[in-house]
Design a protein around this motif. Structure first.
Motif, PDB file in Angstrom:
ATOM      1  N   UNK A 157       7.701  40.796 -60.571  1.00 48.24           N
ATOM      2  CA  UNK A 157       6.769  40.749 -61.586  1.00 48.24           C
ATOM      3  C   UNK A 157       6.159  42.091 -61.550  1.00 48.24           C
ATOM      4  N   UNK A 158       5.723  42.845 -60.404  1.00 46.49           N
ATOM      5  CA  UNK A 158       4.829  43.890 -60.620  1.00 46.49           C
ATOM      6  C   UNK A 158       5.481  45.272 -61.132  1.00 46.49           C
ATOM      7  N   UNK A 159       7.071  45.049 -61.238  1.00 45.89           N
ATOM      8  CA  UNK A 159       7.764  46.372 -62.032  1.00 45.89           C
ATOM      9  C   UNK A 159       7.254  46.478 -63.395  1.00 45.89           C
ATOM     10  N   UNK A 160       6.701  45.253 -63.996  1.00 41.53           N
ATOM     11  CA  UNK A 160       6.211  45.332 -65.336  1.00 41.53           C
ATOM     12  C   UNK A 160       4.932  46.363 -65.351  1.00 41.53           C
ATOM     13  N   UNK A 161       4.424  46.564 -64.324  1.00 35.86           N
ATOM     14  CA  UNK A 161       3.197  47.222 -64.465  1.00 35.86           C
ATOM     15  C   UNK A 161       3.480  48.959 -63.736  1.00 35.86           C
ATOM     16  N   UNK A 162       4.253  48.817 -63.097  1.00 34.36           N
ATOM     17  CA  UNK A 162       4.758  50.469 -62.476  1.00 34.36           C
ATOM     18  C   UNK A 162       6.260  50.310 -61.716  1.00 34.36           C
ATOM     19  N   UNK A 166       9.622  54.430 -65.486  1.00 35.89           N
ATOM     20  CA  UNK A 166       8.855  53.730 -66.616  1.00 35.89           C
ATOM     21  C   UNK A 166       7.310  54.283 -66.754  1.00 35.89           C
ATOM     22  N   UNK A 167       6.782  54.532 -67.762  1.00 36.31           N
ATOM     23  CA  UNK A 167       5.179  54.732 -67.729  1.00 36.31           C
ATOM     24  C   UNK A 167       4.404  53.702 -66.731  1.00 36.31           C
TER      25      UNK A 167
END
Length: 244
Positions: A157-162, A166-167
């Motif tokens: 899940x945290x890959x959606x943040x950083x 990816x920006x």
């Protein structure tokens, strides 16, 4: 009889409070499953998958129910940075210098023998395919040398943040995060580190598959499928392409 005494923690606890405050501000829905597998005392190796730059913090959060602080092994460059360096040293994380790997291994082994929990990312780098890559054998060798449990853990899940390539979107709210901790892997005598590393990868893949299937969010549209692995209909590169 001499007993090792841990020095007073001055940096780690405030960092944990800051991280929890940030997670609450973002209303992150963090679900931790299996935290009871992390021992309340004694050394242990925590071997995690790697999908984001926030994995350190979240894996450490999984050890909070056991009241443990995790000493992560991280590349030396992070310790050389003027901002992150003092924090990493203050939290007594372990620098990994690829030109002096034996020293890093000794430092981690000593920490384990002194009753610390050491966190390792055996993929070495973030997996851009969001599957479990081929693993280095260091986590297994550490657990065997120090005679401590080897505990698999996955974060999703945290890959959606950083994440890599990816920006970063550290202000994105309501992102669910699933953390799954598995039972310790038995390390029998006579089995090679390479064979046990295969077992570790299988266990991590099983835990990650379970976390991905349980994840409550779906892509908002075709352009939002980047955070799903290809085998789940996402546009993340296949493992072979990501490796290249």
């Amino acid at each position: 009889m001499f007993r090792y005494r841990l020095p007073m923690e001055l940096v780690y606890p405030p960092v944990i409070v800051l991280a929890k405050t940030m997670f609450r501000a973002l209303d992150m829905r963090i679900e931790i499953d299996g935290a009871e597998h992390i021992p309340t005392d004694g050394g242990a190796v925590l071997a995690s998958n790697h999908v984001s730059y926030l994995d350190f913090t979240l894996c450490g959060l999984a050890a909070q129910p056991s009241k443990r602080l995790v000493r992560f092994m991280a590349k030396k460059q992070v310790f050389d940075h003027k901002i992150s360096g003092p924090l990493m040293r203050g939290m007594r994380h372990i620098p990994v210098d690829r030109d002096a790997g034996a020293a890093s291994f000794r430092a981690a082994t000593n920490a384990l023998k002194n009753g610390e929990v050491v966190g390792v990312f055996p993929e070495a780098t973030i997996s851009e395919s969001f599957t479990v890559k081929e693993l280095k054998s260091g986590a297994v060798r550490l657990a065997r040398t120090a005679k401590v449990p080897l505990i698999p853990i996955v974060v999703w899940g945290p890959h959606r943040l950083w994440t890599k390539g990816r920006k970063k979107e550290l202000t994105k709210r309501h992102v669910p995060v699933i953390i799954k901790v598995g039972e310790a892997i038995e390390i029998p005598k006579g089995v090679s580190p390479d064979a046990l590393t295969v077992t570790l990868r299988e266990r991590l893949s099983e835990l990650l598959d379970a976390a991905q299937k349980a994840y409550p969010d779906k892509p908002a549209g075709p352009d939002d499928r980047w955070w799903l692995p290809a085998h789940m209909g996402g546009t993340a590169p296949l493992p072979e392409a990501a490796a290249v």
